[in-house]
Design a protein around this motif. Structure first.
Motif, PDB file in Angstrom:
ATOM      1  N   PHE A   1      33.517  18.509  40.438  1.00  0.00           N
ATOM      2  CA  PHE A   1      32.437  18.869  39.280  1.00  0.00           C
ATOM      3  C   PHE A   1      31.575  19.854  39.085  1.00  0.00           C
ATOM      4  O   PHE A   1      30.550  19.934  38.362  1.00  0.00           O
ATOM      5  CB  PHE A   1      31.385  17.521  39.420  1.00  0.00           C
ATOM      6  N   ALA A   2      32.066  21.190  39.626  1.00  0.00           N
ATOM      7  CA  ALA A   2      31.461  22.481  39.447  1.00  0.00           C
ATOM      8  C   ALA A   2      31.460  22.506  37.986  1.00  0.00           C
ATOM      9  O   ALA A   2      32.446  22.540  37.307  1.00  0.00           O
ATOM     10  CB  ALA A   2      32.261  23.369  40.166  1.00  0.00           C
ATOM     11  N   PRO A   3      30.067  22.967  37.473  1.00  0.00           N
ATOM     12  CA  PRO A   3      29.924  23.432  36.057  1.00  0.00           C
ATOM     13  C   PRO A   3      30.952  24.625  35.668  1.00  0.00           C
ATOM     14  O   PRO A   3      31.107  25.496  36.330  1.00  0.00           O
ATOM     15  CB  PRO A   3      28.752  23.623  35.921  1.00  0.00           C
ATOM     16  N   ASP A   4      31.707  24.676  34.540  1.00  0.00           N
ATOM     17  CA  ASP A   4      32.506  25.721  34.098  1.00  0.00           C
ATOM     18  C   ASP A   4      31.455  26.562  33.267  1.00  0.00           C
ATOM     19  O   ASP A   4      30.974  26.228  32.171  1.00  0.00           O
ATOM     20  CB  ASP A   4      33.359  25.115  33.069  1.00  0.00           C
ATOM     21  N   PRO A   5      31.471  27.712  33.671  1.00  0.00           N
ATOM     22  CA  PRO A   5      30.515  28.901  32.756  1.00  0.00           C
ATOM     23  C   PRO A   5      31.092  29.176  31.453  1.00  0.00           C
ATOM     24  O   PRO A   5      30.654  29.598  30.719  1.00  0.00           O
ATOM     25  CB  PRO A   5      30.562  30.063  33.877  1.00  0.00           C
ATOM     26  N   GLY A   6      32.467  29.115  31.271  1.00  0.00           N
ATOM     27  CA  GLY A   6      33.143  29.201  30.269  1.00  0.00           C
ATOM     28  C   GLY A   6      33.347  30.619  30.072  1.00  0.00           C
ATOM     29  O   GLY A   6      33.447  31.651  30.804  1.00  0.00           O
ATOM     30  N   PRO A   7      34.219  31.127  28.924  1.00  0.00           N
ATOM     31  CA  PRO A   7      34.311  32.319  28.678  1.00  0.00           C
ATOM     32  C   PRO A   7      33.255  33.535  28.446  1.00  0.00           C
ATOM     33  O   PRO A   7      32.275  33.097  27.887  1.00  0.00           O
ATOM     34  CB  PRO A   7      35.438  32.356  27.415  1.00  0.00           C
ATOM     35  N   ASN A   8      33.372  34.485  29.225  1.00  0.00           N
ATOM     36  CA  ASN A   8      32.520  35.704  29.260  1.00  0.00           C
ATOM     37  C   ASN A   8      31.109  35.364  29.277  1.00  0.00           C
ATOM     38  O   ASN A   8      30.231  35.596  28.597  1.00  0.00           O
ATOM     39  CB  ASN A   8      32.603  36.317  27.871  1.00  0.00           C
TER      40      ASN A   8
ATOM     41  N   TYR B   1      35.239  39.011  37.267  1.00  0.00           N
ATOM     42  CA  TYR B   1      36.491  39.467  36.474  1.00  0.00           C
ATOM     43  C   TYR B   1      37.350  38.208  35.918  1.00  0.00           C
ATOM     44  O   TYR B   1      37.778  38.609  34.860  1.00  0.00           O
ATOM     45  CB  TYR B   1      37.504  40.305  37.521  1.00  0.00           C
ATOM     46  N   LEU B   2      37.493  37.273  36.795  1.00  0.00           N
ATOM     47  CA  LEU B   2      38.477  36.149  36.158  1.00  0.00           C
ATOM     48  C   LEU B   2      37.797  35.331  34.860  1.00  0.00           C
ATOM     49  O   LEU B   2      38.566  35.075  34.125  1.00  0.00           O
ATOM     50  CB  LEU B   2      38.735  35.227  37.182  1.00  0.00           C
TER      51      LEU B   2
ATOM     52  N   GLN C   1      38.959  31.703  29.046  1.00  0.00           N
ATOM     53  CA  GLN C   1      38.724  31.615  30.439  1.00  0.00           C
ATOM     54  C   GLN C   1      37.920  30.470  30.734  1.00  0.00           C
ATOM     55  O   GLN C   1      36.895  30.221  30.169  1.00  0.00           O
ATOM     56  CB  GLN C   1      37.783  32.721  30.946  1.00  0.00           C
ATOM     57  N   HIS C   2      38.410  29.559  31.839  1.00  0.00           N
ATOM     58  CA  HIS C   2      37.711  28.345  31.978  1.00  0.00           C
ATOM     59  C   HIS C   2      38.226  27.721  33.362  1.00  0.00           C
ATOM     60  O   HIS C   2      39.264  28.014  33.962  1.00  0.00           O
ATOM     61  CB  HIS C   2      37.752  27.211  31.047  1.00  0.00           C
ATOM     62  N   LEU C   3      37.207  26.948  33.966  1.00  0.00           N
ATOM     63  CA  LEU C   3      37.418  26.334  35.324  1.00  0.00           C
ATOM     64  C   LEU C   3      38.618  25.060  34.904  1.00  0.00           C
ATOM     65  O   LEU C   3      38.195  24.331  33.976  1.00  0.00           O
ATOM     66  CB  LEU C   3      36.183  25.860  35.699  1.00  0.00           C
ATOM     67  N   VAL C   4      39.535  24.958  35.776  1.00  0.00           N
ATOM     68  CA  VAL C   4      40.333  23.803  35.870  1.00  0.00           C
ATOM     69  C   VAL C   4      40.389  22.741  36.831  1.00  0.00           C
ATOM     70  O   VAL C   4      40.670  21.816  36.649  1.00  0.00           O
ATOM     71  CB  VAL C   4      41.862  24.024  35.533  1.00  0.00           C
ATOM     72  N   ALA C   5      39.559  23.434  37.995  1.00  0.00           N
ATOM     73  CA  ALA C   5      39.549  22.358  39.088  1.00  0.00           C
ATOM     74  C   ALA C   5      38.870  23.084  40.117  1.00  0.00           C
ATOM     75  O   ALA C   5      38.486  24.402  40.091  1.00  0.00           O
ATOM     76  CB  ALA C   5      40.873  22.086  39.717  1.00  0.00           C
ATOM     77  N   SER C   6      38.359  22.484  41.116  1.00  0.00           N
ATOM     78  CA  SER C   6      37.097  23.157  42.190  1.00  0.00           C
ATOM     79  C   SER C   6      37.127  22.064  43.245  1.00  0.00           C
ATOM     80  O   SER C   6      37.657  20.941  43.277  1.00  0.00           O
ATOM     81  CB  SER C   6      35.802  23.156  41.696  1.00  0.00           C
ATOM     82  N   TRP C   7      36.746  22.641  44.377  1.00  0.00           N
ATOM     83  CA  TRP C   7      36.515  22.107  45.549  1.00  0.00           C
ATOM     84  C   TRP C   7      35.744  20.516  45.461  1.00  0.00           C
ATOM     85  O   TRP C   7      36.254  19.483  46.179  1.00  0.00           O
ATOM     86  CB  TRP C   7      35.911  22.762  46.580  1.00  0.00           C
ATOM     87  N   ASN C   8      34.823  20.492  44.634  1.00  0.00           N
ATOM     88  CA  ASN C   8      34.026  19.374  44.648  1.00  0.00           C
ATOM     89  C   ASN C   8      34.379  18.527  43.363  1.00  0.00           C
ATOM     90  O   ASN C   8      33.917  17.240  43.019  1.00  0.00           O
ATOM     91  CB  ASN C   8      32.705  19.432  44.565  1.00  0.00           C
TER      92      ASN C   8
ATOM     93  N   VAL D   1      40.727  29.014  38.122  1.00  0.00           N
ATOM     94  CA  VAL D   1      40.377  29.382  36.804  1.00  0.00           C
ATOM     95  C   VAL D   1      41.623  29.805  36.029  1.00  0.00           C
ATOM     96  O   VAL D   1      42.684  30.257  36.454  1.00  0.00           O
ATOM     97  CB  VAL D   1      39.399  30.943  37.064  1.00  0.00           C
ATOM     98  N   ARG D   2      41.482  29.330  34.800  1.00  0.00           N
ATOM     99  CA  ARG D   2      42.744  29.715  33.812  1.00  0.00           C
ATOM    100  C   ARG D   2      42.258  30.556  32.680  1.00  0.00           C
ATOM    101  O   ARG D   2      41.204  30.323  32.469  1.00  0.00           O
ATOM    102  CB  ARG D   2      43.238  28.392  33.389  1.00  0.00           C
ATOM    103  N   HIS D   3      42.787  31.720  32.585  1.00  0.00           N
ATOM    104  CA  HIS D   3      42.462  32.531  31.402  1.00  0.00           C
ATOM    105  C   HIS D   3      43.634  33.067  30.704  1.00  0.00           C
ATOM    106  O   HIS D   3      43.461  34.117  29.665  1.00  0.00           O
ATOM    107  CB  HIS D   3      41.532  33.561  31.987  1.00  0.00           C
ATOM    108  N   ALA D   4      44.710  32.292  30.879  1.00  0.00           N
ATOM    109  CA  ALA D   4      46.211  32.674  30.068  1.00  0.00           C
ATOM    110  C   ALA D   4      46.581  31.222  29.971  1.00  0.00           C
ATOM    111  O   ALA D   4      46.591  30.405  30.959  1.00  0.00           O
ATOM    112  CB  ALA D   4      46.753  33.993  30.754  1.00  0.00           C
ATOM    113  N   PRO D   5      47.754  31.234  28.997  1.00  0.00           N
ATOM    114  CA  PRO D   5      48.541  30.126  29.125  1.00  0.00           C
ATOM    115  C   PRO D   5      49.505  29.746  30.026  1.00  0.00           C
ATOM    116  O   PRO D   5      49.747  28.678  30.548  1.00  0.00           O
ATOM    117  CB  PRO D   5      49.158  30.027  27.716  1.00  0.00           C
TER     118      PRO D   5
END
Length: 157
Positions: free
Chosen positions: A40-47, A18-19, A31-38, A122-126
């Motif tokens: 360096f998790a790859p960002d799947p990007g929007p949709n 959903y996010l 929609q994109h990843l801004v941080a993760s536990w490790n 995850v950030r999907h809005a400003p």
């Protein structure tokens, strides 16, 4: 910062899908990843394709699966944090810092703890981010703070 906490007993896939997706009314943008536990998790990007999100969700869920019947009842800790109306919009680096401060302050992932719970922001809005945490570390019992989260109101510096 205005936090909103939710917990769940499902896997991380539905929430993560959903996010990164378009939202209920096409309201999610960039929609994109801004941080993760490790870090360096790859960002799947929007949709992203379903399989890309499933891969990310499986990585988040690995510790829960490893615990089997000893896994915590609460399998998802979800904290959305937004700026107050009228505040300036933050950039990705500022949101990443806030996400790390939240998981550190709540005991979910203390800074420098490589065996802490897995999480992504995850950030999907400003004006907001969502932190999705799976409260099951590899090498110790489930985090008390993940099952009974304290407030995550963390003020930016």
């Amino acid at each position: 910062m205005i936090p909103k906490l939710r917990t769940g007993t499902d896997r991380s896939f539905p929430l993560t899908y959903y996010l990164f997706g378009p939202g209920k009314h096409e309201e999610h943008t960039d929609q994109h990843l801004v941080a993760s536990w490790n870090g360096f998790a790859p960002d799947p990007g929007p949709n992203p394709e379903r399989r890309q999100v499933a891969k990310r969700a499986n990585q988040l869920d690995q510790p829960v699966k490893a615990l089997g019947k000893q896994a915590p009842v609460t399998r998802i800790w979800h904290c959305s944090v937004r700026t107050a109306p009228g505040d300036r919009h933050l950039d990705d680096a500022e949101w990443a810092t806030i996400a790390r401060r939240i998981v550190h302050a709540t005991g979910i992932a203390p800074e420098g703890d490589t065996a802490a719970c897995r999480w992504v922001a995850v950030r999907h809005a400003p004006d907001h981010i969502h932190s999705v945490t799976v409260p099951a570390p590899w090498t110790r019992p489930p985090c008390i703070s993940c099952r009974h989260p304290r407030t995550c109101a963390v003020k930016p510096r």
